[in-house]
Write a protein that holds these residues in place. Structure first.
Motif, PDB file in Angstrom:
ATOM      1  N   LYS A 259       0.890  -1.233  -0.086  1.00 13.79           N
ATOM      2  CA  LYS A 259       0.074  -0.006  -0.011  1.00 13.79           C
ATOM      3  C   LYS A 259       0.872   1.422   0.042  1.00 13.79           C
ATOM      4  O   LYS A 259       0.592   2.119  -0.574  1.00 13.79           O
ATOM      5  CB  LYS A 259      -0.864  -0.055   1.227  1.00 13.79           C
ATOM      6  N   LYS A 260       2.050   1.086   0.796  1.00 13.87           N
ATOM      7  CA  LYS A 260       2.985   2.362   0.743  1.00 13.87           C
ATOM      8  C   LYS A 260       3.455   2.646  -0.422  1.00 13.87           C
ATOM      9  O   LYS A 260       3.753   3.767  -0.951  1.00 13.87           O
ATOM     10  CB  LYS A 260       3.999   2.179   1.909  1.00 13.87           C
ATOM     11  N   GLU A 261       3.727   1.494  -1.351  1.00 14.03           N
ATOM     12  CA  GLU A 261       4.394   1.536  -2.729  1.00 14.03           C
ATOM     13  C   GLU A 261       3.483   1.891  -3.534  1.00 14.03           C
ATOM     14  O   GLU A 261       3.772   1.689  -4.753  1.00 14.03           O
ATOM     15  CB  GLU A 261       5.329   0.392  -2.904  1.00 14.03           C
ATOM     16  N   ASN A 262       2.162   2.031  -3.377  1.00 12.47           N
ATOM     17  CA  ASN A 262       1.072   2.082  -4.295  1.00 12.47           C
ATOM     18  C   ASN A 262       0.951   0.766  -5.121  1.00 12.47           C
ATOM     19  O   ASN A 262       0.474   1.055  -6.361  1.00 12.47           O
ATOM     20  CB  ASN A 262       1.216   3.190  -5.133  1.00 12.47           C
ATOM     21  N   ARG A 263       1.204  -0.285  -4.809  1.00 15.42           N
ATOM     22  CA  ARG A 263       1.382  -1.579  -5.548  1.00 15.42           C
ATOM     23  C   ARG A 263      -0.084  -2.545  -5.259  1.00 15.42           C
ATOM     24  O   ARG A 263      -0.370  -3.207  -5.948  1.00 15.42           O
ATOM     25  CB  ARG A 263       2.596  -2.421  -5.124  1.00 15.42           C
ATOM     26  N   PHE A 264      -0.699  -2.082  -4.071  1.00 11.16           N
ATOM     27  CA  PHE A 264      -1.851  -3.054  -3.700  1.00 11.16           C
ATOM     28  C   PHE A 264      -2.844  -2.772  -4.871  1.00 11.16           C
ATOM     29  O   PHE A 264      -3.268  -3.993  -5.158  1.00 11.16           O
ATOM     30  CB  PHE A 264      -2.097  -2.438  -2.376  1.00 11.16           C
ATOM     31  N   ASP A 265      -3.217  -1.699  -4.945  1.00  9.16           N
ATOM     32  CA  ASP A 265      -4.216  -1.335  -5.914  1.00  9.16           C
ATOM     33  C   ASP A 265      -4.015  -1.814  -7.512  1.00  9.16           C
ATOM     34  O   ASP A 265      -4.810  -2.101  -8.239  1.00  9.16           O
ATOM     35  CB  ASP A 265      -4.894   0.202  -5.963  1.00  9.16           C
ATOM     36  N   GLU A 266      -2.753  -1.591  -7.683  1.00  9.45           N
ATOM     37  CA  GLU A 266      -2.160  -1.798  -8.947  1.00  9.45           C
ATOM     38  C   GLU A 266      -2.120  -3.072  -9.397  1.00  9.45           C
ATOM     39  O   GLU A 266      -2.674  -3.381 -10.372  1.00  9.45           O
ATOM     40  CB  GLU A 266      -0.701  -1.243  -9.194  1.00  9.45           C
ATOM     41  N   VAL A 267      -1.846  -4.136  -8.421  1.00  2.54           N
ATOM     42  CA  VAL A 267      -1.791  -5.293  -8.692  1.00  2.54           C
ATOM     43  C   VAL A 267      -3.304  -5.894  -8.568  1.00  2.54           C
ATOM     44  O   VAL A 267      -3.460  -6.724  -9.655  1.00  2.54           O
ATOM     45  CB  VAL A 267      -1.118  -6.214  -7.370  1.00  2.54           C
ATOM     46  N   ARG A 268      -4.126  -5.556  -8.110  1.00  5.23           N
ATOM     47  CA  ARG A 268      -5.534  -5.836  -8.030  1.00  5.23           C
ATOM     48  C   ARG A 268      -6.234  -5.405  -9.326  1.00  5.23           C
ATOM     49  O   ARG A 268      -7.106  -6.160  -9.828  1.00  5.23           O
ATOM     50  CB  ARG A 268      -6.480  -5.320  -6.803  1.00  5.23           C
ATOM     51  N   LYS A 269      -5.897  -4.524 -10.075  1.00  3.22           N
ATOM     52  CA  LYS A 269      -6.359  -4.095 -11.345  1.00  3.22           C
ATOM     53  C   LYS A 269      -5.852  -4.871 -12.144  1.00  3.22           C
ATOM     54  O   LYS A 269      -6.525  -5.402 -13.240  1.00  3.22           O
ATOM     55  CB  LYS A 269      -5.682  -2.500 -11.580  1.00  3.22           C
ATOM     56  N   ILE A 270      -4.503  -5.695 -12.282  1.00  2.00           N
ATOM     57  CA  ILE A 270      -3.828  -6.524 -13.013  1.00  2.00           C
ATOM     58  C   ILE A 270      -4.674  -7.624 -13.094  1.00  2.00           C
ATOM     59  O   ILE A 270      -4.943  -8.145 -13.989  1.00  2.00           O
ATOM     60  CB  ILE A 270      -2.220  -6.529 -12.790  1.00  2.00           C
ATOM     61  N   GLN A 271      -4.956  -7.975 -11.812  1.00  4.88           N
ATOM     62  CA  GLN A 271      -5.683  -9.227 -11.539  1.00  4.88           C
ATOM     63  C   GLN A 271      -7.102  -9.249 -12.056  1.00  4.88           C
ATOM     64  O   GLN A 271      -7.581 -10.206 -12.898  1.00  4.88           O
ATOM     65  CB  GLN A 271      -5.825  -9.709  -9.933  1.00  4.88           C
ATOM     66  N   ALA A 272      -7.769  -8.152 -11.954  1.00  3.51           N
ATOM     67  CA  ALA A 272      -8.987  -7.895 -12.488  1.00  3.51           C
ATOM     68  C   ALA A 272      -9.126  -8.227 -14.138  1.00  3.51           C
ATOM     69  O   ALA A 272      -9.774  -8.649 -14.991  1.00  3.51           O
ATOM     70  CB  ALA A 272      -9.741  -6.569 -12.292  1.00  3.51           C
ATOM     71  N   GLU A 273      -8.009  -7.649 -14.538  1.00  2.00           N
ATOM     72  CA  GLU A 273      -7.659  -7.727 -16.207  1.00  2.00           C
ATOM     73  C   GLU A 273      -7.580  -9.210 -16.731  1.00  2.00           C
ATOM     74  O   GLU A 273      -7.928  -9.602 -17.642  1.00  2.00           O
ATOM     75  CB  GLU A 273      -6.685  -6.620 -16.672  1.00  2.00           C
ATOM     76  N   LYS A 274      -6.965  -9.699 -15.571  1.00  3.76           N
ATOM     77  CA  LYS A 274      -6.835 -11.285 -16.133  1.00  3.76           C
ATOM     78  C   LYS A 274      -7.952 -12.006 -15.982  1.00  3.76           C
ATOM     79  O   LYS A 274      -8.312 -12.851 -16.834  1.00  3.76           O
ATOM     80  CB  LYS A 274      -5.699 -11.833 -15.179  1.00  3.76           C
ATOM     81  N   ARG A 275      -8.858 -11.799 -15.019  1.00 10.05           N
ATOM     82  CA  ARG A 275     -10.063 -12.308 -15.170  1.00 10.05           C
ATOM     83  C   ARG A 275     -11.226 -11.934 -16.398  1.00 10.05           C
ATOM     84  O   ARG A 275     -11.925 -12.752 -16.827  1.00 10.05           O
ATOM     85  CB  ARG A 275     -10.842 -11.762 -13.873  1.00 10.05           C
ATOM     86  N   TYR A 276     -11.074 -10.685 -16.794  1.00 12.80           N
ATOM     87  CA  TYR A 276     -11.718 -10.141 -17.939  1.00 12.80           C
ATOM     88  C   TYR A 276     -10.999 -11.109 -19.069  1.00 12.80           C
ATOM     89  O   TYR A 276     -11.916 -11.563 -19.797  1.00 12.80           O
ATOM     90  CB  TYR A 276     -11.390  -8.744 -18.174  1.00 12.80           C
TER      91      TYR A 276
END
Length: 327
Positions: A259-276
């Motif tokens: 979360k500090k490195e702003n990676r938490f939401d970024e990784v979740r977006k990538i995961q959602a793209e993979k589900r798409y």
């Protein structure tokens, strides 16, 4: 009894375990009418989801995954958290699974008011998870569960897919469970965030320390998955509740860093793209199978592939080109 989308939605919001289970069953169904309702439900719950910590837990059979999850779950509950366990059953593709299976192994956790345990069939889906595990997680998040623990099938070779749908990937290791370099070959070591060497007792402490050293050396050859994070190798015994507090703290540290490195939401977006991308493939295939002439061609090329008239890659390519040219 069939429940309306609104009834299921309200049941999820109020934490009704029976209706949460019905909603998950709906999401797992492949019937067209169920898929339509499941999509409606997932749309409604989406604003309520995304507030949990998603933890994938893997390890070879016998590593003590169920015992670890039970006692780790109880530890989290003692700290005021609500815990959902999604246990993937590898045998269910044949025997349709048993809802009592994992609840029997996690008997004490199952008694907790703030725990929800859901076994799901892998149904031949590779990667250690079921094809709707991601959607099931969303339902549990919308129901207010703080920790989602995913127990993979534990086959060892294809577990890494769970890392594509979770925030933390935890690898349970046991002493003498195989060459650590073999772990690198499997890809597990490249994806792992926390390692817990389980079943450590006084009589095998030295062996456990040696295993820890070997793992740390192996990790030195792998580029860090997350900048600033050195994968911790922890010792303990899930059965005796030794070392679980350390795991809890390391998971908390890892999430804080992301979360500090702003990676938490970024990784979740990538995961959602993979589900798409996954569902695009699923819907295209379903559309093909529901189209009379396309289905005939699909089956014909499939038979050619199975009979090795030509290689499966060529048959697939020819069919796809034929389908899109027709479109």
């Amino acid at each position: 009894m069939k429940f309306s989308t609104e009834e299921l939605f309200n049941g999820i919001k109020t934490g009704n375990k029976r209706l949460i289970g019905k909603a998950i069953t709906l999401a797992e169904s492949s019937k067209p009418e169920h898929r339509i309702q499941a999509e409606e439900l997932l749309e409604k719950i989406l604003p309520l989801s995304g507030n949990s910590v998603r933890i994938g837990i893997t390890g070879v059979p016998g590593a003590g995954k169920s015992t670890f999850i039970e006692n780790f779950g109880r530890l989290a509950i003692s700290k005021g958290k609500k815990v959902a366990v999604l246990a993937i059953d590898p045998s269910s593709a044949i025997n349709k699974g048993s809802i009592l299976g994992d609840k029997t192994r996690m008997e004490e956790l199952a008694k907790e008011e703030n725990a929800f345990i859901r076994p799901s069939p892998s149904s031949g889906f590779l990667g250690g998870v079921a094809n709707t595990t991601f959607e099931t997680m969303l339902i549990c998040e919308a129901a207010g569960y703080d920790y989602i623990l995913i127990e993979t099938v534990g086959v060892g070779q294809s577990e890494v897919l769970v890392a594509d749908i979770t925030d933390v990937f935890l690898f349970l290791k046991i002493i003498g469970g195989g060459d650590e370099l073999q772990g690198i070959k499997r890809g597990i070591m490249e994806m792992v965030d926390v390692i817990f060497i389980n079943k450590v007792e006084e009589n095998n402490m030295q062996k456990a320390k040696n295993t820890k050293l070997e793992l740390k050396r192996a990790l030195d050859f792998i580029p860090p998955k997350e900048k600033g994070w050195k994968v911790p190798v922890l010792l303990g015994s899930a059965l005796n509740n030794v070392g679980l507090e350390d795991v809890y703290e390391k998971i908390d540290d890892f999430i804080s860093l992301k979360k500090k490195e702003n990676r938490f939401d970024e990784v979740r977006k990538i995961q959602a793209e993979k589900r798409y991308e996954y569902w695009v493939q699923e819907y295209i295939l379903a559309k093909i199978r529901n189209n009379g002439s396309s289905e005939e061609a699909y089956i014909a090329h499939k038979k050619n592939a199975s009979a090795l008239v030509s290689n499966p890659i060529t048959e697939a390519k020819q069919f796809v080109e034929k389908f899109f040219n027709k479109s």
